[in-house]
Design a protein around this motif. Structure first.
Motif, PDB file in Angstrom:
ATOM      1  N   ALA A 186      52.926  52.934  67.374  1.00 56.69           N
ATOM      2  CA  ALA A 186      53.551  52.290  68.536  1.00 56.69           C
ATOM      3  C   ALA A 186      54.187  50.971  68.118  1.00 56.69           C
ATOM      4  O   ALA A 186      55.215  50.561  68.664  1.00 56.69           O
ATOM      5  CB  ALA A 186      52.518  52.056  69.637  1.00 56.69           C
ATOM      6  N   GLY A 187      53.573  50.315  67.142  1.00 58.71           N
ATOM      7  CA  GLY A 187      54.152  49.077  66.623  1.00 58.71           C
ATOM      8  C   GLY A 187      55.411  49.320  65.805  1.00 58.71           C
ATOM      9  O   GLY A 187      56.337  48.517  65.820  1.00 58.71           O
ATOM     10  N   ILE A 238      40.244  41.755  74.270  1.00 54.31           N
ATOM     11  CA  ILE A 238      40.011  40.307  74.288  1.00 54.31           C
ATOM     12  C   ILE A 238      41.319  39.567  74.001  1.00 54.31           C
ATOM     13  O   ILE A 238      41.571  38.494  74.570  1.00 54.31           O
ATOM     14  CB  ILE A 238      38.899  39.919  73.275  1.00 54.31           C
ATOM     15  N   GLY A 239      42.181  40.186  73.172  1.00 52.75           N
ATOM     16  CA  GLY A 239      43.469  39.564  72.881  1.00 52.75           C
ATOM     17  C   GLY A 239      44.328  39.442  74.126  1.00 52.75           C
ATOM     18  O   GLY A 239      44.955  38.404  74.363  1.00 52.75           O
ATOM     19  N   ILE A 240      44.331  40.502  74.943  1.00 55.19           N
ATOM     20  CA  ILE A 240      45.112  40.471  76.186  1.00 55.19           C
ATOM     21  C   ILE A 240      44.613  39.358  77.097  1.00 55.19           C
ATOM     22  O   ILE A 240      45.379  38.559  77.640  1.00 55.19           O
ATOM     23  CB  ILE A 240      45.015  41.831  76.904  1.00 55.19           C
ATOM     24  N   VAL A 241      43.267  39.287  77.228  1.00 58.55           N
ATOM     25  CA  VAL A 241      42.684  38.257  78.094  1.00 58.55           C
ATOM     26  C   VAL A 241      43.071  36.870  77.605  1.00 58.55           C
ATOM     27  O   VAL A 241      43.495  36.003  78.383  1.00 58.55           O
ATOM     28  CB  VAL A 241      41.137  38.414  78.134  1.00 58.55           C
ATOM     29  N   LEU A 242      42.952  36.646  76.301  1.00 56.98           N
ATOM     30  CA  LEU A 242      43.250  35.322  75.741  1.00 56.98           C
ATOM     31  C   LEU A 242      44.717  34.966  75.919  1.00 56.98           C
ATOM     32  O   LEU A 242      45.052  33.822  76.245  1.00 56.98           O
ATOM     33  CB  LEU A 242      42.873  35.293  74.252  1.00 56.98           C
ATOM     34  N   GLU A 245      62.045  57.085  74.070  1.00 54.36           N
ATOM     35  CA  GLU A 245      60.945  56.141  73.937  1.00 54.36           C
ATOM     36  C   GLU A 245      59.878  56.421  74.988  1.00 54.36           C
ATOM     37  O   GLU A 245      60.183  56.568  76.170  1.00 54.36           O
ATOM     38  CB  GLU A 245      61.465  54.716  74.084  1.00 54.36           C
ATOM     39  N   LEU A 246      58.624  56.520  74.534  1.00 57.34           N
ATOM     40  CA  LEU A 246      57.532  56.671  75.487  1.00 57.34           C
ATOM     41  C   LEU A 246      57.321  55.324  76.165  1.00 57.34           C
ATOM     42  O   LEU A 246      57.446  54.292  75.523  1.00 57.34           O
ATOM     43  CB  LEU A 246      56.244  57.076  74.767  1.00 57.34           C
ATOM     44  N   PRO A 247      57.023  55.356  77.448  1.00 56.40           N
ATOM     45  CA  PRO A 247      56.784  54.068  78.101  1.00 56.40           C
ATOM     46  C   PRO A 247      55.469  53.449  77.611  1.00 56.40           C
ATOM     47  O   PRO A 247      54.397  53.944  77.941  1.00 56.40           O
ATOM     48  CB  PRO A 247      56.711  54.427  79.585  1.00 56.40           C
ATOM     49  N   ILE A 248      55.581  52.415  76.807  1.00 59.59           N
ATOM     50  CA  ILE A 248      54.396  51.682  76.380  1.00 59.59           C
ATOM     51  C   ILE A 248      54.337  50.407  77.214  1.00 59.59           C
ATOM     52  O   ILE A 248      55.286  49.628  77.190  1.00 59.59           O
ATOM     53  CB  ILE A 248      54.462  51.328  74.885  1.00 59.59           C
ATOM     54  N   PRO A 249      53.261  50.222  77.976  1.00 62.22           N
ATOM     55  CA  PRO A 249      53.212  49.052  78.862  1.00 62.22           C
ATOM     56  C   PRO A 249      53.343  47.746  78.074  1.00 62.22           C
ATOM     57  O   PRO A 249      52.968  47.665  76.911  1.00 62.22           O
ATOM     58  CB  PRO A 249      51.821  49.143  79.506  1.00 62.22           C
ATOM     59  N   VAL A 250      53.905  46.733  78.740  1.00 57.56           N
ATOM     60  CA  VAL A 250      54.159  45.451  78.075  1.00 57.56           C
ATOM     61  C   VAL A 250      52.871  44.847  77.534  1.00 57.56           C
ATOM     62  O   VAL A 250      52.820  44.345  76.409  1.00 57.56           O
ATOM     63  CB  VAL A 250      54.834  44.473  79.063  1.00 57.56           C
ATOM     64  N   TRP A 251      51.790  44.929  78.347  1.00 59.54           N
ATOM     65  CA  TRP A 251      50.539  44.300  77.885  1.00 59.54           C
ATOM     66  C   TRP A 251      50.040  44.960  76.614  1.00 59.54           C
ATOM     67  O   TRP A 251      49.512  44.309  75.717  1.00 59.54           O
ATOM     68  CB  TRP A 251      49.480  44.331  78.984  1.00 59.54           C
ATOM     69  N   LEU A 252      50.258  46.297  76.498  1.00 59.22           N
ATOM     70  CA  LEU A 252      49.812  46.990  75.295  1.00 59.22           C
ATOM     71  C   LEU A 252      50.656  46.566  74.096  1.00 59.22           C
ATOM     72  O   LEU A 252      50.157  46.305  73.006  1.00 59.22           O
ATOM     73  CB  LEU A 252      49.901  48.505  75.500  1.00 59.22           C
ATOM     74  N   ARG A 253      51.962  46.454  74.346  1.00 59.83           N
ATOM     75  CA  ARG A 253      52.867  46.040  73.286  1.00 59.83           C
ATOM     76  C   ARG A 253      52.475  44.657  72.753  1.00 59.83           C
ATOM     77  O   ARG A 253      52.484  44.415  71.559  1.00 59.83           O
ATOM     78  CB  ARG A 253      54.289  45.986  73.850  1.00 59.83           C
TER      79      ARG A 253
END
Lengths: 109, 228
Positions: free
Chosen positions: B74-75, B205-209, A30-38
């Motif tokens: 990634a999802g 903007i989603g992250i900020v919210l 698994e590539l490290p995908i940061p939590v905020w990105l996830r």
């Protein structure tokens, strides 16, 4: 393009479809995908849909629509109203297309 | 799914017609439809192939148009990352935009579960068949279908309805508004990069919210929209 060039282009495009669609699934580990990105990924499909739809509805030839005699915004509004009322995608298509065709062929827009 | 399939079908038809109308011989158009299986990338690369652009430009364009799938992949990873590599590639290859959207709505928790496989394959089977059949019809009837019917807009309307089903709380509405503005403002960018710009803006903007919401625990949590 020569026929063989078109074929090479098509094969390459197929590879591109496979690689882009499975990109982060390809590596074994698994590539490290940061939590905020996830977390932010839940907005990605919504954003992609809106990004395709918005220009199709309110732009023509690369500019914002500058006439009120364009059937598309009205058709989209009609479709959106239907969706807000009944929440069905089929009805959204039928309702929007009906308005589009009525304005195009009825009023000649 | 019927409504969504109708939209996919309309889009496939438009793509099939467009391939032949761009001057591509029909066997090549059939091959492209069956193999490439990516409507927007196909539509974007057609004018380039028709004007004899270098092959690498065609490929670069398609790769950029497909960048959103890199984000989607990634999802997918938490659901299908445990499968063997061949399976992972297959799951990637067949997943269209709408399959992703519907799957994530059905399985919001990023954990594998046994019913995900059948759901995924059922969803992509409907998508693939509808798309291919209508695309092939489009190729066959290209010269008899007038473009002014506005067929392409049926696809847009399907996407509009699907967008509506994803608008569940204030944060998603704001993210959608930001994405719309960004997509229109960045429209002049080549290679449909405005879509990538819009996704990036909406994610930001989603992250900020989400962080604002997390720091205000008094607010009730957002409810998922339970649509079928």
């Amino acid at each position: 393009m020569e026929t063989w060039e078109v074929l090479v282009a098509i094969v390459g495009l197929t590879v591109i479809t496979v690689v882009t669609r499975s990109f982060f699934m390809i590596p074994h580990r698994e590539l490290p995908i940061p939590v905020w990105l996830r977390e932010a990924l839940r907005y990605a499909p919504l954003a992609a849909l809106v990004a395709v739809v918005a220009p199709e509805v309110i732009m023509s030839n690369g500019h914002l629509i500058d006439t009120w005699q364009d059937a598309r915004p009205y058709a989209a509004l009609a479709g959106a109203a239907w969706f807000w009322w009944r929440r069905g995608i089929l009805g959204t298509i039928v309702c929007g297309t009906a308005v589009l065709l009525a304005l195009k062929f009825g009023l000649g827009w | 799914m019927v409504g969504i399939a109708l939209g996919i079908g309309a889009w496939g038809l438009v793509t099939g017609v467009a391939m032949v109308k761009s001057g591509m011989p029909w066997p090549a158009a059939v091959l492209m439809s069956l193999l490439v299986f990516a409507g927007s990338a196909q539509l974007a690369s057609l004018p380039l192939i028709a004007t004899g652009a270098p092959i690498w430009v065609v490929w670069a364009t398609a790769a950029c148009v497909n960048l959103r799938f890199v984000i989607f992949s990634a999802g997918w990873r938490p659901y299908f990352g445990h499968l063997p590599v061949r399976q992972r590639l297959l799951h990637g290859y067949f997943s269209g935009d709408l399959n992703y959207v519907m799957f994530m709505r059905r399985f919001p928790e990023p954990k594998p579960s046994p019913e995900q496989g059948p759901y995924y394959w059922g969803s992509v089977a409907v998508n693939w068949c509808t798309w291919q059949v209508l695309s092939l019809i489009g190729i066959a009837l290209a010269d008899r279908i007038p473009t002014e019917w506005g067929l392409g807009f049926a696809g847009t309307l399907a996407l509009l309805g699907l967008t509506g089903s994803l608008l569940s709380d204030k944060a998603t509405w704001i993210a959608a508004g930001v994405a719309a503005c960004a997509a229109v403002a960045a429209y002049a960018l080549p290679l449909k990069l405005n879509i990538v710009v819009a996704i990036a803006a909406a994610l930001a903007i989603g992250i900020v919210l989400d962080h604002l919401k997390a720091s205000m625990p008094a607010l009730p949590p957002a409810k998922a929209n339970d649509l079928t």
